[in-house]
Enzyme design. Structure first.
Site, mmCIF file in Angstrom:
data_model
loop_
_atom_site.group_PDB
_atom_site.id
_atom_site.type_symbol
_atom_site.label_atom_id
_atom_site.label_comp_id
_atom_site.label_asym_id
_atom_site.label_seq_id
_atom_site.Cartn_x
_atom_site.Cartn_y
_atom_site.Cartn_z
ATOM 1 N N GLU A 137 12.827 -83.561 -28.386
ATOM 2 C CA GLU A 137 11.770 -82.558 -27.780
ATOM 3 C C GLU A 137 12.568 -81.219 -27.785
ATOM 4 O O GLU A 137 13.859 -81.299 -27.208
ATOM 5 C CB GLU A 137 11.642 -83.339 -26.339
ATOM 6 C CG GLU A 137 10.774 -84.540 -26.130
ATOM 7 C CD GLU A 137 10.156 -84.951 -24.989
ATOM 8 O OE1 GLU A 137 10.897 -84.267 -23.865
ATOM 9 O OE2 GLU A 137 9.343 -85.454 -24.877
ATOM 10 N N ARG A 182 10.326 -93.285 -28.192
ATOM 11 C CA ARG A 182 9.014 -93.228 -27.690
ATOM 12 C C ARG A 182 8.496 -94.683 -27.408
ATOM 13 O O ARG A 182 7.702 -94.841 -26.577
ATOM 14 C CB ARG A 182 8.172 -92.496 -28.754
ATOM 15 C CG ARG A 182 8.525 -91.166 -29.006
ATOM 16 C CD ARG A 182 8.105 -90.192 -27.797
ATOM 17 N NE ARG A 182 8.571 -88.979 -27.933
ATOM 18 C CZ ARG A 182 8.580 -88.082 -27.213
ATOM 19 N NH1 ARG A 182 8.331 -88.292 -25.884
ATOM 20 N NH2 ARG A 182 8.832 -86.730 -27.374
ATOM 21 N N LYS A 199 15.036 -92.187 -22.495
ATOM 22 C CA LYS A 199 15.400 -90.691 -22.479
ATOM 23 C C LYS A 199 17.147 -90.517 -22.175
ATOM 24 O O LYS A 199 17.733 -89.576 -22.540
ATOM 25 C CB LYS A 199 14.400 -89.813 -21.818
ATOM 26 C CG LYS A 199 13.257 -89.383 -22.457
ATOM 27 C CD LYS A 199 12.379 -88.792 -21.321
ATOM 28 C CE LYS A 199 11.208 -88.472 -22.270
ATOM 29 N NZ LYS A 199 11.023 -87.386 -23.175
#
Ligand code: MN
Length: 408
Positions: free
Chosen positions: A189, A227, A243
Site C-alpha cells: 500500500e 490480502r 498487516k
C-alpha cells in the site's frame, strides 16, 4: 542561495532539508540533515557552534528533537538555513558534510504508537467493491470520519529492510476449511506517513486548528498487506496479522515547514463533517484542513506501475490527527500515522496491486515481460515522491525500498 556546490533545484536543496538518523563505520547513530548528496552531521556542527541544543541531535532517534515542539523546529530550521547559505559559515560547516553514499541510514524515529488511516475515497470504494460486492462500496460512516486502526509500531522498519513473506490462515470462498501457510496474495500500500512531535495529556484532545503544532514531518510508507490473511481475519475488528508483519518507511523525514509550498485545497467533502473536523481552507491551501500536492511513484522491479497523487485524498492530515485524539487519547513524540493507500480516480493512479490488478483478474506486465498479480519472492518495490517547493523548486523524499524474501 547557498555556498554549497548544488545544481539549481536539486530535490534536496536548502528549501527541503529533511531530517534522518545515520551512522558511519561503527560510530553511534545520530541525527543528520540531507543537503544535496551529503548528510550534515548536525550534532557535530551544532557543538562546534556552541549550541546547547546540540545534545538532542546526538540522540539515536529524532524523538528528543520532536519533544521540543514547533517553535524549536522552526528555530532549528532558521539556524540550519543560515549555516548553509551564509558564506561566513562555510569553513566551519563543510567538514561536517558527509557523502550520503558513505553513511548507513536507520529508522528516523523510535516509533511510539502507529495508526493507519483509510483516507482515499477511490481506494475505499474499490476495496469495498471487491471485498463486499453485494453492498454499498463505502460503509455508512466513511464520509463522516477518517477510518483507521491501530497497527504494530514494533514492526515499522526502515527502507532497505527485507520483508519476509508472512505465514497465516486463509480461506478462499470455495475452500471447505481454512488452511495455514505462506501468504499467496502479498501486496503493498503506497502511503504517506506523518511523524508526530510533542506529547499531550490524557483527556486533552488536539483541536484541528492546533494540529500543525504536532505535525512535524512526512515519510513515504509502504503498508505491506497479505490480502488472503486480511480477507479471512478482518471481520469484525479490522486488520491484524495481514498487516502487522512489516511496515516500511523512508529514512528522510520531510518537514511540514518545507511542505508549506505543497499545500492545496482538499477535493471537497460532502456532507460537511461534524464541527470538530471542520476546517476552512482557501484555494491555495491556506487554513487548517489542507491537502498536500505530493506525486508518488510505485516501481516494481524497475517498472513504474502507478503514479498516485496525494492531493486526491478525501481527509486531510490535520483532520486525521484531530480525529485520533478527539476521545482524549494522548499523542507522544514519535507517533506515526499512515494516510491509507493513495489511490486516485484513474486506473494508473491506484496505490496497491489489489486495485491495480483488480484482485488478480488483470495482471500487470513488467518491463522484462513478466506478468504479475501479487508479489513473488525476490520482487523489489520502490516508492519515491516529489512535491512543489519554493520558487519552482522540487522537494524530494528519497526512497522507500523493500525486497520480498521467502518465509524462514
Ligand atoms: Mn494501509
Amino acid at each position: 542561495m547557498t555556498w554549497l556546490d548544488l545544481p539549481a533545484h536539486h530535490p534536496f536543496g536548502v528549501h527541503n532539508l529533511p531530517y534522518g538518523v545515520f551512522s558511519t563505520g561503527g560510530a553511534d547513530r545520530r541525527v543528520g540533515v540531507r543537503v544535496g548528496e551529503n548528510v550534515l552531521d548536525l550534532a557535530a556542527c551544532a557543538e562546534r557552534a556552541g549550541m546547547e541544543s546540540a545534545a538532542v541531535w546526538r540522540a539515536g532517534s529524532l524523538n528528543p528533537f520532536l519533544d521540543l515542539g514547533r517553535e524549536a523546529w522552526a528555530s532549528g530550521r532558521t539556524w540550519l538555513v543560515e549555516q548553509l547559505t551564509n558564506e561566513a559559515h562555510r569553513d566551519a560547516v563543510q567538514p561536517h558534510l558527509l557523502p550520503v553514499a558513505d553513511v548507513t541510514m536507520h529508522l528516523p524515529i523510535e516509533v511510539a504508537d502507529y495508526v493507519d488511516f483509510y483516507a482515499s475515497e477511490h481506494h475505499a470504494t474499490n476495496v469495498g467493491r471487491m471485498f463486499r460486492p453485494d453492498s454499498e462500496p463505502l460503509t455508512p460512516n466513511w464520509r463522516h470520519l477518517p477510518i483507521g486502526y491501530h497497527g504494530r509500531s514494533g514492526t515499522v522498519v526502515v527502507s532497505g529492510t527485507d520483508v519476509l513473506r508472512p505465514h497465516g490462515q486463509r480461506k478462499g470462498p470455495t475452500d471447505p476449511a481454512p488452511v495455514f501457510g505462506p501468504s499467496i496474495r502479498l501486496d503493498i500500500e503506497a502511503e504517506l506517513g506523518f511523524v508526530v512531535g510533542g506529547g499531550t495529556r490524557l483527556g486533552e484532545p488536539v483541536a484541528l486548528a492546533d494540529a500543525d503544532d504536532h505535525l512535524f514531518g512526512v515519510v513515504l510508507l509502504n503498508d505491506w498487506s497479505a490480502r488472503d490473511l486480511q480477507a479471512w481475519e478482518y471481520v469484525p475488528l479490522g486488520p491484524f496479522l495481514g498487516k502487522s508483519f512489516a511496515t516500511s518507511i523512508s529514512p528522510w523525514v520531510v518537514t511540514t515547514d518545507a511542505l508549506r509550498t505543497a499545500r492545496v485545497a482538499l477535493p471537497g467533502q460532502d456532507p460537511e463533517p461534524l464541527p470538530y473536523l471542520r476546517g476552512e481552507v482557501t484555494a491555495d491551501g491556506a487554513g487548517t484542513a489542507y491537502g498536500l500536492d505530493v506525486h508518488v511513484e510505485v516501481d516494481w522491479n524497475g517498472t513504474v506501475v502507478s503514479r498516485p497523487e496525494f492531493r486526491e485524498m478525501y481527509w486531510s492530515p490535520a483532520q486525521m490527527l484531530a480525529h485520533m485524539t478527539v476521545n482524549g487519547a494522548t499523542l507522544r513524540s514519535g507517533d506515526l500515522f499512515g494516510s491509507g493507500t493513495i489511490s486516485g480516480p484513474a486506473d494508473d493512479t491506484r496505490g496497491c496491486f489489489l486495485e491495480l490488478t483488480w484482485s488478480g483478474a488483470q495482471p500487470l506486465t513488467l518491463g522484462d515481460g513478466s506478468r504479475r498479480t501479487f508479489l513473488e519472492d525476490g520482487d523489489t518495490i520502490t516508492l519515491t515522491a516529489t512535491a512543489p517547493g519554493l520558487d519552482g523548486s522540487v522537494i524530494g523524499f528519497g526512497e522507500c525500498v523493500g525486497t520480498v524474501r521467502p518465509p524462514r
